[in-house]
Design a protein around this motif. Structure first.
Motif, short mmCIF file in Angstrom:
data_model
loop_
_atom_site.label_atom_id
_atom_site.label_comp_id
_atom_site.label_asym_id
_atom_site.label_seq_id
_atom_site.Cartn_x
_atom_site.Cartn_y
_atom_site.Cartn_z
N LEU A 50 0.83 -1.21 0.00
CA LEU A 50 0.00 0.00 0.00
C LEU A 50 0.86 1.26 0.00
N ARG A 51 1.96 1.22 0.77
CA ARG A 51 2.86 2.37 0.78
C ARG A 51 3.55 2.54 -0.57
N GLY A 233 25.73 -4.67 -2.31
CA GLY A 233 25.69 -6.11 -2.42
C GLY A 233 25.04 -6.59 -3.69
N MET A 234 24.31 -7.68 -3.61
CA MET A 234 23.69 -8.30 -4.77
C MET A 234 22.23 -7.90 -4.94
N GLU A 235 21.80 -6.88 -4.24
CA GLU A 235 20.42 -6.42 -4.34
C GLU A 235 20.18 -5.76 -5.69
N THR A 236 19.08 -6.08 -6.31
CA THR A 236 18.74 -5.44 -7.58
C THR A 236 18.13 -4.07 -7.32
N GLY A 237 18.11 -3.24 -8.37
CA GLY A 237 17.51 -1.93 -8.24
C GLY A 237 16.04 -2.00 -7.86
N ALA A 238 15.33 -2.97 -8.45
CA ALA A 238 13.90 -3.11 -8.14
C ALA A 238 13.69 -3.49 -6.68
N ALA A 239 14.53 -4.40 -6.16
CA ALA A 239 14.40 -4.81 -4.77
C ALA A 239 14.71 -3.64 -3.83
N ASN A 240 15.72 -2.84 -4.17
CA ASN A 240 16.05 -1.71 -3.33
C ASN A 240 14.94 -0.67 -3.36
N ALA A 241 14.36 -0.42 -4.55
CA ALA A 241 13.26 0.52 -4.65
C ALA A 241 12.07 0.05 -3.81
N TRP A 242 11.79 -1.25 -3.83
CA TRP A 242 10.69 -1.77 -3.03
C TRP A 242 10.95 -1.54 -1.54
N ARG A 243 12.18 -1.85 -1.07
CA ARG A 243 12.50 -1.65 0.34
C ARG A 243 12.31 -0.20 0.75
N LEU A 244 12.74 0.71 -0.13
CA LEU A 244 12.67 2.12 0.20
C LEU A 244 11.23 2.63 0.18
N LEU A 245 10.48 2.28 -0.86
CA LEU A 245 9.13 2.81 -1.00
C LEU A 245 8.14 2.15 -0.05
N SER A 246 8.44 0.95 0.40
CA SER A 246 7.52 0.25 1.29
C SER A 246 7.76 0.57 2.76
N ARG A 247 8.82 1.31 3.04
CA ARG A 247 9.18 1.61 4.42
C ARG A 247 8.24 2.67 5.00
N PRO A 248 7.75 2.47 6.23
CA PRO A 248 6.91 3.51 6.84
C PRO A 248 7.75 4.70 7.29
#
Length: 294
Positions: A50-51, A233-248
């Motif tokens: 949702l975030r 590390g081995m994090e993809t750009g999409a995974a990093n964007a998800w972590r950032l945008l989903s963070r409260p």
């Protein structure tokens, strides 16, 4: 999803970066693959989804305002403030609270900064209106490449030694047009707790420097939440964007504009690189409570 960099401890400083040896970035997925990956992420983290959706809609609304206005200014041949507004507002939409410390040089300047993530462009661009030098691998991502080109990003291929003269010429051309260029000479992302070696060849366009050019070191100083969102590390750009945008909530970044100096005062690109790195390392150490920065 767990953060790829754990919080620092008294026993280990700086904490080790994730091992990325042998990592090869996966190909950019097609529409079907991207939608499938997004649906899977939503199922695993509904609240985060949702975030992500809310922030993505916010970013689209910002683009709907800024992109047409920027394009109109371009057609009329007049300076556009809209790329800078887009970057600054996008940083806020991503949950980043940015504060400037020190005075940025406004014209004829090369900003040299440490590098944590793709969000550095939003942070530094929103504060200064600078254009950026970036690896050409970014250009394979359609949405990101579109945004980069709106801001006249200069794409370089650091493995193409034969193409270096053309890349330097492109940087000089953009400097004449915009009078502000930002480079991240670590040439990869770190976590804000250390400073990686600088790539001196990136300073080649400053030998000799354009007339009147100034070099200003910059430190992007994130709080602990921001450091844990670094793209490493081995994090993809999409995974990093998800972590950032989903963070409260939000996280804070302080952008320290350090004492500028003339590149004409130094004999070669290695000396330029060393002086800029020494200044950035000293300030970064200060922001980390005096911990040593190699």
């Amino acid at each position: 999803m767990a953060d790829p960099v754990s919080s620092p401890t008294a026993e280990t400083w700086p904490p080790p970066l994730p091992d990325a040896s042998g990592f090869v970035a996966p190909p950019v997925p097609g529409l079907g693959g991207a939608l499938g990956g997004f649906a899977g992420a939503c199922a695993r983290d509904p609240a985060g989804a949702l975030r992500v959706i809310a922030r993505s809609l916010w970013l689209l609304a910002i683009a709907a305002v800024c992109v047409p206005a920027h394009s109109l200014h371009r057609r009329l041949g007049i300076p556009s403030p809209w790329a800078r507004r887009f970057l600054g507002w996008s940083a806020r939409a991503c949950g980043i609270s940015v504060r400037s410390i020190g005075q940025p040089v406004s014209r004829n300047v090369f900003y040299i900064a440490n590098h944590l993530s793709w969000t550095d462009a939003l942070i530094l661009g929103g504060q200064t209106g600078t254009v950026f030098v970036a690896q050409d691998g970014i250009a394979i991502w359609p949405g990101l490449a579109f945004i980069c080109r709106l801001n006249d990003t200069i794409f370089v291929n650091r493995s193409d030694r034969m193409g270096v003269p053309a890349q330097i010429a492109a940087m000089r051309t953009q400097f004449m047009r915009h009078s502000r260029i930002a480079m991240f000479p670590e040439a990869t992302c770190s976590d804000g707790r250390r400073l990686l070696p600088f790539k001196a060849p990136l300073f080649a366009m400053l030998i000799p420097p354009p007339p009147g050019a100034t070099l200003q070191p910059v430190v992007i100083d994130c709080d602990e939440a921001g450091r844990n969102l670094a793209w490493v590390g081995m994090e993809t750009g999409a995974a990093n964007a998800w972590r950032l945008l989903s963070r409260p909530g939000t996280w804070e970044v302080r952008v320290h504009f350090l004492e500028p100096f003339s590149p004409a005062d130094l004999p070669d690109r290695k000396a330029l690189s060393a002086r800029a790195r020494t200044a950035i390392a000293a300030k970064l150490s200060e922001t980390l409570g005096g911990r040593a920065v190699a």
